[in-house]
Motif scaffolding. Sequence first.
Motif, PDB file in Angstrom:
ATOM      1  N   LEU A   1      -4.128   3.174   4.257  1.00 22.01           N
ATOM      2  CA  LEU A   1      -3.237   3.603   5.353  1.00 22.01           C
ATOM      3  C   LEU A   1      -3.838   3.298   6.719  1.00 22.01           C
TER       4      LEU A   1
ATOM      5  N   ASP B   1       9.135   9.637  -2.065  1.00 25.32           N
ATOM      6  CA  ASP B   1       8.734   9.913  -3.461  1.00 25.32           C
ATOM      7  C   ASP B   1       8.896  11.384  -3.765  1.00 25.32           C
TER       8      ASP B   1
ATOM      9  N   ASN C   1       0.833  -1.212   0.000  1.00 20.91           N
ATOM     10  CA  ASN C   1       0.000   0.000   0.000  1.00 20.91           C
ATOM     11  C   ASN C   1       0.864   1.257   0.000  1.00 20.91           C
TER      12      ASN C   1
ATOM     13  N   THR D   1      -9.847   3.747  -1.940  1.00 20.06           N
ATOM     14  CA  THR D   1     -10.900   3.667  -0.903  1.00 20.06           C
ATOM     15  C   THR D   1     -10.616   4.580   0.288  1.00 20.06           C
TER      16      THR D   1
ATOM     17  N   ASN E   1       1.003   3.707  -3.071  1.00 19.01           N
ATOM     18  CA  ASN E   1       0.612   5.126  -2.920  1.00 19.01           C
ATOM     19  C   ASN E   1       1.686   6.025  -3.515  1.00 19.01           C
TER      20      ASN E   1
ATOM     21  N   ILE F   1      -7.295  12.725   0.232  1.00 18.63           N
ATOM     22  CA  ILE F   1      -7.130  14.167   0.004  1.00 18.63           C
ATOM     23  C   ILE F   1      -7.524  14.438  -1.441  1.00 18.63           C
TER      24      ILE F   1
ATOM     25  N   LYS G   1       1.422   5.889  -7.140  1.00 24.41           N
ATOM     26  CA  LYS G   1       0.137   6.470  -7.555  1.00 24.41           C
ATOM     27  C   LYS G   1       0.163   7.999  -7.494  1.00 24.41           C
TER      28      LYS G   1
HETATM   29  N1  LIG Z   1       2.740   9.154  -1.131  1.00 24.16           N
HETATM   30  C1  LIG Z   1       1.672   9.953  -1.090  1.00 24.16           C
HETATM   31  N2  LIG Z   1       1.690  11.177  -1.666  1.00 24.16           N
HETATM   32  C2  LIG Z   1       0.611  11.984  -1.611  1.00 24.16           C
HETATM   33  N3  LIG Z   1      -0.548  11.675  -0.999  1.00 24.16           N
HETATM   34  C3  LIG Z   1      -0.629  10.454  -0.400  1.00 24.16           C
HETATM   35  C4  LIG Z   1       0.467   9.553  -0.404  1.00 24.16           C
HETATM   36  N4  LIG Z   1       0.093   8.437   0.271  1.00 24.16           N
HETATM   37  C5  LIG Z   1      -1.191   8.658   0.692  1.00 24.16           C
HETATM   38  N5  LIG Z   1      -1.616   9.867   0.283  1.00 24.16           N
HETATM   39  C6  LIG Z   1      -2.937  10.473   0.552  1.00 24.16           C
HETATM   40  O1  LIG Z   1      -3.526   9.749   1.616  1.00 24.16           O
HETATM   41  C7  LIG Z   1      -4.801   9.240   1.234  1.00 24.16           C
HETATM   42  C8  LIG Z   1      -5.053   7.953   1.945  1.00 24.16           C
HETATM   43  O2  LIG Z   1      -4.222   6.937   1.465  1.00 24.16           O
HETATM   44  P1  LIG Z   1      -4.759   5.459   1.530  1.00 24.16           P
HETATM   45  O3  LIG Z   1      -3.673   4.548   1.099  1.00 24.16           O
HETATM   46  O4  LIG Z   1      -5.343   5.240   2.847  1.00 24.16           O
HETATM   47  O5  LIG Z   1      -5.966   5.453   0.514  1.00 24.16           O
HETATM   48  P2  LIG Z   1      -5.974   5.359  -1.061  1.00 24.16           P
HETATM   49  O6  LIG Z   1      -4.603   5.081  -1.550  1.00 24.16           O
HETATM   50  O7  LIG Z   1      -6.640   6.590  -1.575  1.00 24.16           O
HETATM   51  O8  LIG Z   1      -6.920   4.117  -1.276  1.00 24.16           O
HETATM   52  P3  LIG Z   1      -6.487   2.581  -1.299  1.00 24.16           P
HETATM   53  O9  LIG Z   1      -5.237   2.480  -0.527  1.00 24.16           O
HETATM   54  O10 LIG Z   1      -7.617   1.890  -0.668  1.00 24.16           O
HETATM   55  O11 LIG Z   1      -6.302   2.260  -2.736  1.00 24.16           O
HETATM   56  C9  LIG Z   1      -4.721   9.106  -0.268  1.00 24.16           C
HETATM   57  O12 LIG Z   1      -5.993   9.174  -0.862  1.00 24.16           O
HETATM   58  C10 LIG Z   1      -3.874  10.310  -0.621  1.00 24.16           C
HETATM   59  O13 LIG Z   1      -4.687  11.454  -0.743  1.00 24.16           O
END
Ligand SMILES: Nc1ncnc2c1ncn2[C@@H]1O[C@H](COP(=O)(O)OP(=O)(O)OP(=O)(O)O)[C@@H](O)[C@H]1O
Length: 469
Positions: free
Chosen positions: A437, A399, A368, A433, A372, A419, A375
């Motif tokens: 995290l 990153d 995850n 979703t 992230n 966010i 992503k």
């Molecule tokens: N490396 C990152 N850079 C920027 N924003 C991040 C990063 N990692 C997490 N976030 C922010 O934190 C939020 C929560 O992350 P989380 O992994 O819980 O959910 P998600 O990635 O949106 O969904 P899922 O993990 O279920 O696919 C993300 O939607 C994003 O907005």
Amino acid sequence: MSIRSKLIFFMLMLLAAISGIIALLFLHNEWASISANSQKKNLQILVAMSEVCREISDAPGKRYAYRYFKTFLKTPEIIQVSCRESSGRGLMEDVYYHPQPSPFLRRFKTFPPPPTGIWETRGENGVEILKASLKVWDAQKREILASVDFSTQLIYQEMDSSLRQSSSLFFAILSVAFALGCAGTLIITRVIANPIQTLGEAARMIGAGRLDHRIPVNSKDEIGLLAGQFNDMADRLKEFDEMKKDFMSSITHDLRSPVTGIELCADIIGKLAKKGDHGKIPEQVFCITEHSQRLNRYIDSLLEVSRIESGKMPLEIKAVNLEDLADRAVRAFKAYAEQKHLKLEFIVGQDIPDMRGDPERLYQVLANVIGNAVKFTNSGSISIFIEASPGWQKVRVCDTGIGIPRGETGNIFSKFYRINHGKQGYPSARQGTGLGLFIAKFIIEQHGGKIEVESGDKGSTFTLSFPVQ
Ligand SMILES: Nc1ncnc2c1ncn2[C@@H]1O[C@H](COP(=O)(O)OP(=O)(O)OP(=O)(O)O)[C@@H](O)[C@H]1O
Ligand SMILES: [Mg+2]
């Protein structure tokens, strides 16, 4: 019956019982002390009388002794006084005087003389008499009997009147105390019952759905504490209510969008099949698969959260190597990173020994966090560092992506929190979703570790620390 009425009733009963007991004790003690005093006084009179009798027997003239003799009869409750010799001859039985002559006067001369002591008897006409007599010896060693008859009725009358006097003062004080007790009861009932009523009213309002209602906390006592705890509970309820609303809106959107995608693709496949244009069908089938996978991922995450919340997420602890797990996760995202023209590097500076943990859950965490990073990065690189220090192993995922606004770093570990970066080319808040995290943090904490994030305008760094034991 309300609590207030019950409290008033029980406290008044208690007050009445206490007052009754105090009054009984007082009356008992007072009567005992008055009768002891009266006996003492009677005895003193008898002793004085015996002295006078001795004088009368010794003194030749006896005249001055009469005066003493008469003074005894001035005491109202004395009916008769006499001095006799042992032969029964009266030394002074007929010369006495009473300021209020009693109809019983002179009628109780007892011959032969009564034995010494104090005793109660009844006169010929039924009048109650307290007889007291004492033997003394004069200068010639002759035996003389001094006796005094008291009117029992008058003695009791006097005792009664002194009891009445002290009782009226006592009951006045008791009435003031009772009135103060009643006032205190009302104040105590108010102090206890009012907050309970307020609590009841607040519980009713919250039960009726007014989750904003709070109780003012005016004191630091148990009731103030209870009000504070009630407000905390209402805060939590409101939080849950908002979470439920968020969850419902998020779940309806996030479940509906892949289903809509699947419907759309199936519709297109139907139309293509009708037209006989079979060449484009595989592309639409791929689209259906992707939407179904997204739906499945979402449902899996929801199940994970429900397991976490019901405490049913067991860990299968065994020897695990973080480096191997991170390597596996990096390889899983290699293609995705290449597709986005990102450099994905994995840097291991030293030998990483095995630690204890659940390999599948730890892989889920790493996937995850690394997922992230890929992503939310559109250009630059993602670097994963692994390091071991005594007692700890750390994975850092850095990153050069969109970054996380300063105020949001604490929120991203909450359920469903995403966010809305609102920048072109980045995934919108609706993709994902917002559970990854939350689940990752829970798993890390189950392993005794922690997850921290640092972020600026350009890029973020997630540090995952695990204790080795
Ligand atoms: N490396 C990152 N850079 C920027 N924003 C991040 C990063 N990692 C997490 N976030 C922010 O934190 C939020 C929560 O992350 P989380 O992994 O819980 O959910 P998600 O990635 O949106 O969904 P899922 O993990 O279920 O696919 C993300 O939607 C994003 O907005
Ligand atoms: Mg994620």
